[in-house]
Design a protein around this motif. Structure first.
Motif, mmCIF file in Angstrom:
data_model
loop_
_atom_site.group_PDB
_atom_site.id
_atom_site.type_symbol
_atom_site.label_atom_id
_atom_site.label_comp_id
_atom_site.label_asym_id
_atom_site.label_seq_id
_atom_site.Cartn_x
_atom_site.Cartn_y
_atom_site.Cartn_z
ATOM 1 N N ALA A 197 -10.508 -38.023 -29.512
ATOM 2 C CA ALA A 197 -11.588 -38.803 -30.135
ATOM 3 C C ALA A 197 -11.845 -38.335 -31.560
ATOM 4 C CB ALA A 197 -12.859 -38.680 -29.293
ATOM 5 N N ASP A 198 -11.859 -37.026 -31.760
ATOM 6 C CA ASP A 198 -12.062 -36.480 -33.100
ATOM 7 C C ASP A 198 -10.892 -36.834 -34.018
ATOM 8 O OD1 ASP A 198 -14.430 -35.346 -32.273
ATOM 9 O OD2 ASP A 198 -13.571 -33.351 -31.935
ATOM 10 N N ALA A 199 -9.674 -36.769 -33.459
ATOM 11 C CA ALA A 199 -8.478 -36.998 -34.266
ATOM 12 C C ALA A 199 -8.403 -38.436 -34.777
ATOM 13 C CB ALA A 199 -7.230 -36.663 -33.454
ATOM 14 N N ILE A 200 -8.684 -39.408 -33.919
ATOM 15 C CA ILE A 200 -8.583 -40.801 -34.357
ATOM 16 C C ILE A 200 -9.687 -41.119 -35.367
ATOM 17 C CG2 ILE A 200 -9.953 -41.808 -32.470
ATOM 18 C CD1 ILE A 200 -6.798 -43.277 -34.166
ATOM 19 N N SER A 201 -10.851 -40.502 -35.221
ATOM 20 C CA SER A 201 -11.922 -40.687 -36.206
ATOM 21 C C SER A 201 -11.507 -40.125 -37.556
ATOM 22 C CB SER A 201 -13.210 -40.009 -35.726
ATOM 23 O OG SER A 201 -13.717 -40.637 -34.571
ATOM 24 N N THR A 202 -10.859 -38.951 -37.537
ATOM 25 C CA THR A 202 -10.379 -38.333 -38.771
ATOM 26 C C THR A 202 -9.397 -39.260 -39.492
ATOM 27 O OG1 THR A 202 -10.662 -36.088 -37.923
ATOM 28 C CG2 THR A 202 -9.099 -36.377 -39.728
ATOM 29 N N VAL A 203 -8.475 -39.832 -38.752
ATOM 30 C CA VAL A 203 -7.463 -40.713 -39.343
ATOM 31 C C VAL A 203 -8.101 -41.975 -39.924
ATOM 32 C CG1 VAL A 203 -5.499 -42.209 -38.804
ATOM 33 C CG2 VAL A 203 -5.548 -39.859 -37.955
ATOM 34 N N LEU A 204 -9.035 -42.559 -39.202
ATOM 35 C CA LEU A 204 -9.652 -43.802 -39.671
ATOM 36 C C LEU A 204 -10.504 -43.595 -40.926
ATOM 37 C CD1 LEU A 204 -10.646 -45.543 -36.311
ATOM 38 C CD2 LEU A 204 -8.804 -46.177 -37.882
ATOM 39 N N LYS A 205 -10.970 -42.375 -41.152
ATOM 40 C CA LYS A 205 -11.762 -42.094 -42.350
ATOM 41 C C LYS A 205 -10.922 -42.187 -43.623
ATOM 42 C CE LYS A 205 -15.159 -39.120 -40.051
ATOM 43 N NZ LYS A 205 -15.563 -37.718 -39.786
ATOM 44 N N ASP A 206 -9.615 -41.957 -43.483
ATOM 45 C CA ASP A 206 -8.730 -42.037 -44.658
ATOM 46 C C ASP A 206 -7.358 -42.515 -44.197
ATOM 47 O OD1 ASP A 206 -7.672 -41.864 -47.154
ATOM 48 O OD2 ASP A 206 -8.071 -39.735 -47.450
ATOM 49 N N LEU A 207 -7.324 -43.727 -43.703
ATOM 50 C CA LEU A 207 -6.122 -44.279 -43.083
ATOM 51 C C LEU A 207 -4.930 -44.277 -44.029
ATOM 52 C CD1 LEU A 207 -4.902 -45.596 -40.581
ATOM 53 C CD2 LEU A 207 -5.762 -47.796 -41.386
ATOM 54 N N SER A 208 -5.142 -44.650 -45.278
ATOM 55 C CA SER A 208 -4.016 -44.737 -46.217
ATOM 56 C C SER A 208 -3.345 -43.385 -46.418
ATOM 57 C CB SER A 208 -4.476 -45.283 -47.564
ATOM 58 O OG SER A 208 -5.331 -44.363 -48.201
ATOM 59 N N HIS A 209 -4.153 -42.332 -46.513
ATOM 60 C CA HIS A 209 -3.615 -40.992 -46.710
ATOM 61 C C HIS A 209 -2.713 -40.602 -45.553
ATOM 62 C CE1 HIS A 209 -3.354 -36.677 -47.380
ATOM 63 N NE2 HIS A 209 -3.836 -36.493 -46.159
ATOM 64 N N TYR A 210 -3.198 -40.789 -44.340
ATOM 65 C CA TYR A 210 -2.426 -40.359 -43.176
ATOM 66 C C TYR A 210 -1.198 -41.228 -42.942
ATOM 67 C CZ TYR A 210 -6.170 -37.103 -42.229
ATOM 68 O OH TYR A 210 -7.057 -36.075 -42.344
#
Length: 352
Positions: A197-210
């Motif tokens: 849950a934490d990981a997908i939230s992290t990715v969605l905060k800066d989708l382009s970067h990831y």
């Protein structure tokens, strides 16, 4: 196309439209977190996909998945197609329904249905998978259990850009988790669910970067976490105690580790970690002692000892909780006071 979440919103003049697909509690943990964080993440969960209701329990009544329960409690539309196959009328209808939601991205976690390429390419930014291992290790259906059974000292979560292969997509984000000596499949599942849950939230905060930093998996390092079957719970007492101890933890709560006593099945629920196991010359499966803290059982040799023909000392396992057929779980202390086992009794690997 890869844009930051803020840039995506500016271009679209709206939050990202997210479709979530998942079924069990592992996925429900991520869905609940995403629903709570929708505003801060700049997303709008427009639909949830989950497996059709299944019969469960003694009454065999239809039961909703954990994901469906979360979605309905928040008033999110739920879709439950049995297939997305192009070759079926139902599959084509399911694809069309997905298109009507106009998803920008699809988040997938333990969904249980194979998504064909036509589905993977429907969302503007593709489909992201929350996978419970450090890919490419443990691709497949049971990564949590296989990590424990193999004696891995760590595992984790990989957020992956899905492709047509089985967990073969590019890795967008990885976070590790230590496997503690007392971890069971149940406790490790809960840890990884929260981490996912934490990981997908992290990715969605800066989708382009990831997405821009995505790494191709090294297929030469891949192995597969095959789906569990009930017979894997059957204990072979000629194995080393450390192997059996991992089996007990890795198969809790399902399918569970079990053995036989006088032809009746006995579930072995908990045992102590095996460090320097007390050696014994008793035959494998023999109960050496019934103590208040643990039941000491003779096990087999490790591979090194098997090669050493001069070695006569096998390993031992300390069981702290078990369950007799038709009874409730009991601790070693309860068994000791209840005289349900005696020194010299022998567990068998089968019912004969």
């Amino acid at each position: 196309m890869s844009l930051s979440t803020s840039t995506q919103q500016a271009v679209l003049n709206r939050p990202l439209r997210v479709v979530f697909a998942g079924t069990p509690e592992f996925a429900a943990t991520s869905l609940e977190a995403l629903i709570t964080e929708q505003e801060s993440l700049g997303v709008d969960i427009v639909a949830v996909y989950t497996q059709p209701d299944r019969k469960a329990g003694r009454g065999q009544k239809l039961a909703m998945s954990a994901v469906k329960q979360v979605a309905l409690s928040h008033g999110i539309p739920v879709e439950q197609p049995a297939t997305f196959k192009k070759s079926s009328v139902e599959g084509m209808a399911a694809r069309q329904t997905l298109c009507t939601y106009q998803p920008d991205i699809m988040i997938v976690a333990a969904y249980g249905l194979i998504l064909p390429i036509g589905v993977l390419t429907t969302p503007t930014y593709g489909c992201l998978n929350i996978h419970a291992s450090l890919l490419p290790r443990w691709r497949g259906a049971a990564p949590i259990h296989r990590a424990l059974l193999a004696g891995d000292d760590k595992t984790g979560i990989t957020i992956m850009q899905m492709d047509k292969g089985l967990d073969t997509g590019d890795m967008i984000y990885k976070v590790s988790c230590t496997i503690e000596s007392e971890d069971s499949a149940s406790s490790l599942h809960d840890k990884l669910a929260r981490l996912g849950a934490d990981a997908i939230s992290t990715v969605l905060k800066d989708l382009s970067h990831y997405q821009a930093q995505a790494i191709v998996q090294d297929d030469s390092q891949a192995n597969y976490a095959e789906k569990l079957v009930k017979t894997e719970g059957q204990i072979d007492w000629t194995q080393h105690a450390a192997t059996i101890e991992r089996q007990i933890r890795g198969l809790t709560p399902w399918p569970g580790a079990y053995t036989f006593l006088n032809g009746a099945r006995v579930k072995i629920l908990e045992s102590l970690p095996v460090n320097d196991a007390q050696p014994t010359d008793k035959p494998a499966g023999t109960i050496i002692s019934v103590g208040r803290k643990a039941i000491l059982v003779a096990c087999g040799f490790d591979e090194g000892q098997k090669a050493d023909k001069s070695s006569t000392q096998a390993s031992t396992l300390r069981i702290t909780q078990l369950q007799f057929a038709g009874s409730k779980p009991v601790s070693a202390e309860q068994i000791c006071h209840g005289n349900q086992l005696d020194d010299g009794d022998k567990f068998a690997s089968d019912s004969d």
